[in-house]
Scaffold this motif. Structure first.
Motif, PDB file in Angstrom:
ATOM      1  N   VAL A 223     -46.612-172.169  12.895  1.00  0.00           N
ATOM      2  CA  VAL A 223     -45.823-172.483  14.089  1.00  0.00           C
ATOM      3  C   VAL A 223     -46.241-173.842  14.669  1.00  0.00           C
ATOM      4  O   VAL A 223     -47.385-174.267  14.513  1.00  0.00           O
ATOM      5  N   ARG A 224     -45.296-174.519  15.319  1.00  0.00           N
ATOM      6  CA  ARG A 224     -45.602-175.826  15.921  1.00  0.00           C
ATOM      7  C   ARG A 224     -46.400-175.635  17.211  1.00  0.00           C
ATOM      8  O   ARG A 224     -46.379-174.531  17.787  1.00  0.00           O
ATOM      9  N   PRO A 225     -47.050-176.683  17.718  1.00  0.00           N
ATOM     10  CA  PRO A 225     -47.689-176.571  19.026  1.00  0.00           C
ATOM     11  C   PRO A 225     -46.673-176.118  20.066  1.00  0.00           C
ATOM     12  O   PRO A 225     -45.525-176.579  20.078  1.00  0.00           O
ATOM     13  N   ARG A 226     -47.063-175.191  20.905  1.00  0.00           N
ATOM     14  CA  ARG A 226     -46.250-174.605  21.973  1.00  0.00           C
ATOM     15  C   ARG A 226     -45.092-173.763  21.436  1.00  0.00           C
ATOM     16  O   ARG A 226     -44.188-173.375  22.177  1.00  0.00           O
ATOM     17  N   GLY A 227     -45.112-173.498  20.145  1.00  0.00           N
ATOM     18  CA  GLY A 227     -44.107-172.613  19.562  1.00  0.00           C
ATOM     19  C   GLY A 227     -44.497-171.155  19.763  1.00  0.00           C
ATOM     20  O   GLY A 227     -45.521-170.840  20.376  1.00  0.00           O
ATOM     21  N   THR A 228     -43.667-170.257  19.219  1.00  0.00           N
ATOM     22  CA  THR A 228     -43.838-168.810  19.455  1.00  0.00           C
ATOM     23  C   THR A 228     -44.066-168.051  18.152  1.00  0.00           C
ATOM     24  O   THR A 228     -43.311-168.229  17.190  1.00  0.00           O
ATOM     25  N   VAL A 229     -45.097-167.242  18.160  1.00  0.00           N
ATOM     26  CA  VAL A 229     -45.270-166.275  17.074  1.00  0.00           C
ATOM     27  C   VAL A 229     -44.835-164.917  17.620  1.00  0.00           C
ATOM     28  O   VAL A 229     -45.414-164.417  18.588  1.00  0.00           O
ATOM     29  N   CYS A 230     -43.808-164.375  17.009  1.00  0.00           N
ATOM     30  CA  CYS A 230     -43.276-163.082  17.432  1.00  0.00           C
ATOM     31  C   CYS A 230     -43.678-162.047  16.383  1.00  0.00           C
ATOM     32  O   CYS A 230     -43.136-162.007  15.285  1.00  0.00           O
ATOM     33  N   LEU A 231     -44.668-161.254  16.727  1.00  0.00           N
ATOM     34  CA  LEU A 231     -45.155-160.200  15.830  1.00  0.00           C
ATOM     35  C   LEU A 231     -44.380-158.940  16.179  1.00  0.00           C
ATOM     36  O   LEU A 231     -44.634-158.332  17.219  1.00  0.00           O
ATOM     37  N   PHE A 232     -43.400-158.591  15.337  1.00  0.00           N
ATOM     38  CA  PHE A 232     -42.543-157.465  15.736  1.00  0.00           C
ATOM     39  C   PHE A 232     -42.732-156.222  14.881  1.00  0.00           C
ATOM     40  O   PHE A 232     -42.042-155.216  15.083  1.00  0.00           O
ATOM     41  N   GLY A 233     -43.664-156.252  13.948  1.00  0.00           N
ATOM     42  CA  GLY A 233     -43.891-155.062  13.138  1.00  0.00           C
ATOM     43  C   GLY A 233     -45.173-155.169  12.349  1.00  0.00           C
ATOM     44  O   GLY A 233     -45.891-156.176  12.415  1.00  0.00           O
ATOM     45  N   ALA A 234     -45.457-154.114  11.600  1.00  0.00           N
ATOM     46  CA  ALA A 234     -46.737-154.016  10.905  1.00  0.00           C
ATOM     47  C   ALA A 234     -46.561-153.323   9.556  1.00  0.00           C
ATOM     48  O   ALA A 234     -47.280-152.383   9.232  1.00  0.00           O
ATOM     49  N   ALA A 235     -45.598-153.811   8.750  1.00  0.00           N
ATOM     50  CA  ALA A 235     -45.328-153.143   7.469  1.00  0.00           C
ATOM     51  C   ALA A 235     -46.561-153.139   6.558  1.00  0.00           C
ATOM     52  O   ALA A 235     -46.739-152.231   5.757  1.00  0.00           O
ATOM     53  N   SER A 236     -47.436-154.141   6.692  1.00  0.00           N
ATOM     54  CA  SER A 236     -48.643-154.185   5.846  1.00  0.00           C
ATOM     55  C   SER A 236     -49.862-153.629   6.572  1.00  0.00           C
ATOM     56  O   SER A 236     -50.969-153.651   6.032  1.00  0.00           O
ATOM     57  N   GLY A 237     -49.678-153.170   7.799  1.00  0.00           N
ATOM     58  CA  GLY A 237     -50.797-152.651   8.590  1.00  0.00           C
ATOM     59  C   GLY A 237     -50.934-153.428   9.892  1.00  0.00           C
ATOM     60  O   GLY A 237     -50.345-154.496  10.053  1.00  0.00           O
ATOM     61  N   ALA A 238     -51.704-152.867  10.802  1.00  0.00           N
ATOM     62  CA  ALA A 238     -51.857-153.469  12.135  1.00  0.00           C
ATOM     63  C   ALA A 238     -52.770-154.685  12.077  1.00  0.00           C
ATOM     64  O   ALA A 238     -53.753-154.701  11.329  1.00  0.00           O
ATOM     65  N   VAL A 239     -52.428-155.691  12.864  1.00  0.00           N
ATOM     66  CA  VAL A 239     -53.272-156.896  12.952  1.00  0.00           C
ATOM     67  C   VAL A 239     -54.583-156.520  13.647  1.00  0.00           C
ATOM     68  O   VAL A 239     -54.585-155.804  14.645  1.00  0.00           O
ATOM     69  N   GLU A 240     -55.692-157.039  13.099  1.00  0.00           N
ATOM     70  CA  GLU A 240     -57.009-156.775  13.693  1.00  0.00           C
ATOM     71  C   GLU A 240     -57.100-157.454  15.058  1.00  0.00           C
ATOM     72  O   GLU A 240     -56.478-158.499  15.269  1.00  0.00           O
ATOM     73  N   PRO A 241     -57.895-156.886  15.969  1.00  0.00           N
ATOM     74  CA  PRO A 241     -58.133-157.571  17.242  1.00  0.00           C
ATOM     75  C   PRO A 241     -58.659-158.985  16.985  1.00  0.00           C
ATOM     76  O   PRO A 241     -59.365-159.211  16.001  1.00  0.00           O
ATOM     77  N   PHE A 242     -58.268-159.939  17.828  1.00  0.00           N
ATOM     78  CA  PHE A 242     -58.722-161.318  17.594  1.00  0.00           C
ATOM     79  C   PHE A 242     -58.962-162.032  18.921  1.00  0.00           C
ATOM     80  O   PHE A 242     -58.549-161.551  19.989  1.00  0.00           O
ATOM     81  N   ASP A 243     -59.607-163.189  18.845  1.00  0.00           N
ATOM     82  CA  ASP A 243     -59.984-163.971  20.013  1.00  0.00           C
ATOM     83  C   ASP A 243     -58.778-164.789  20.502  1.00  0.00           C
ATOM     84  O   ASP A 243     -58.257-165.616  19.759  1.00  0.00           O
ATOM     85  N   PRO A 244     -58.329-164.608  21.744  1.00  0.00           N
ATOM     86  CA  PRO A 244     -57.164-165.362  22.255  1.00  0.00           C
ATOM     87  C   PRO A 244     -57.360-166.866  22.212  1.00  0.00           C
ATOM     88  O   PRO A 244     -56.391-167.633  22.261  1.00  0.00           O
ATOM     89  N   GLN A 245     -58.594-167.306  22.106  1.00  0.00           N
ATOM     90  CA  GLN A 245     -58.874-168.742  21.996  1.00  0.00           C
ATOM     91  C   GLN A 245     -58.135-169.354  20.794  1.00  0.00           C
ATOM     92  O   GLN A 245     -57.805-170.535  20.781  1.00  0.00           O
TER      93      GLN A 245
END
Ligand code: NDP
Length: 320
Positions: A223-245
């Motif tokens: 994604v570009r700077p200031r763009g949006t990542v829209c995580l709308f599903g988890a077909a391969s499994g749930a995303v691990e917790p991560f650092d908002p930094q």
């Protein structure tokens, strides 16, 4: 009535065909005879117990069929309808919330009618709501030959956006291209780099990621700077917790995890999106690919196929 009933959560084998009592509608529901039930990836989360439902339950949330009884007498018996958000749709009878029911125009293929609302409305809120794509913008869509993926691709392309798509097989590449994708890639650790290179050296305006665990890192990087990542599903499994930094270091990007509920809860919002999808089906601007039709008794095989990534487009159960 015949229904797929789950008495314990688990693998596809827990989807058992049984004879159970037909449900009784409340004042806000309509009893419908199901012709076709749509199969959605979310049904596998309920089956596995990742999303919770009280046991025993009949899975499935959408379909098409004819009205049998409206306790308020508003909708005539025999009216052809489609619906979503009606838990228990893998059955010969289901109670549908009245506000989640739409009339089906004559001539619509029943397999399309039975699978168009949940995936179509999802694709609509992603491309018109989460990030309202504009002409000349760019997006990346994961699982681009899946149910949501093929419709989101068509909607994004119709808006004049450049659509990059990622899929797992050459057959899926062809399907995503036919749906209007600008370029389609196979998954790789260089996905983000490849997308940036093809997109004039910059990241895309928005990533629509329904795969989750396996693609999330590449999504952040594509994604570009200031763009949006829209995580709308988890077909391969749930995303691990991560650092908002990480959102800072990737260029002050936005991350959202949207739900259907939140994007259909506004005044008239469900009807507006349902109308857009139905209209697209009727006028031929939206093409739902039916990648598989299974007898109700073979619901387990349908779940095996969607989870093994063997399906393309939308898949359905033929109930009657
Ligand atoms: P799909 O038809 O897209 O099937 C899932 C696809 O995910 C597969 O075909 C496969 O495509 C891809 N995939 C990637 N990795 C895996 C994996 N490890 N196991 C299985 N599949 C994998 O399903 P839907 O269209 O029903 O749903 C797509 C996604 O959208 C799901 O995550 C679903 O939960 C989500 N969703 C979210 C909604 C919301 O409102 N938030 C509403 C509706 C759906 P390939 O082989 O090309 O990788």
């Amino acid at each position: 009535m015949k229904a797929i009933q789950i008495t314990e959560t688990g693998g596809p084998e827990v989807l058992q065909l049984r004879d159970i009592e037909a449900p009784t509608p409340t004042e806000d529901q309509v009893l419908v005879a199901v012709d076709v039930a749509g199969i959605n990836y979310i049904d596998t989360y309920y089956r596995e117990g990742v999303y919770h439902a009280a046991i025993p339950f009949v899975p499935g949330q959408e379909g098409t069929g004819r009205v049998l009884h409206d306790p308020q007498g508003i909708i005539a018996e025999g009216t052809l309808v489609a619906w979503m958000d009606a838990f228990g749709s893998y059955a010969e009878r289901v109670c549908v919330p009245r506000e989640r029911l739409v009339a089906v125009p004559e001539g619509v293929d029943p397999h399309v009618a039975g699978s168009m609302l949940l995936q179509g409305i999802t694709a609509h809120y992603l491309t018109h709501g989460v990030h309202d794509l504009q002409e000349g913008e760019s997006c990346l869509i994961t699982a681009g030959a899946g149910g949501v993926g093929l419709i989101a691709t068509q909607m994004a392309a119709a808006k004049g956006a450049r659509v990059y798509s990622v899929v797992s097989t050459e057959e899926k590449v062809e399907l995503a291209l036919a749906a209007g994708a600008t370029e389609v890639f196979l998954y790789s650790a260089e996905l983000a780099e490849t997308v940036r290179r093809r997109n004039g050296g910059v990241g895309v305006d928005v990533v629509y990621d329904g795969v989750g665990k396996d693609t999330f890192q590449e999504s952040l990087e594509a994604v570009r700077p200031r763009g949006t990542v829209c995580l709308f599903g988890a077909a391969s499994g749930a995303v691990e917790p991560f650092d908002p930094q990480l959102l800072n270091t990737h260029g002050s990007i936005f991350l959202t995890r949207p739900s259907m509920g939140a994007y259909t809860s506004g005044e008239g919002e469900f009807r507006m999106r349902a109308q857009a999808v139905t209209q697209g089906v009727v006028d031929g601007t939206l093409n739902f690919r039916i990648g598989g039709v299974y007898p109700l008794a073979d619901a387990a095989q349908a779940h095996r196929d969607i989870q093994a990534r063997r399906t393309t487009g939308s898949i359905v159960l033929q109930v009657s």
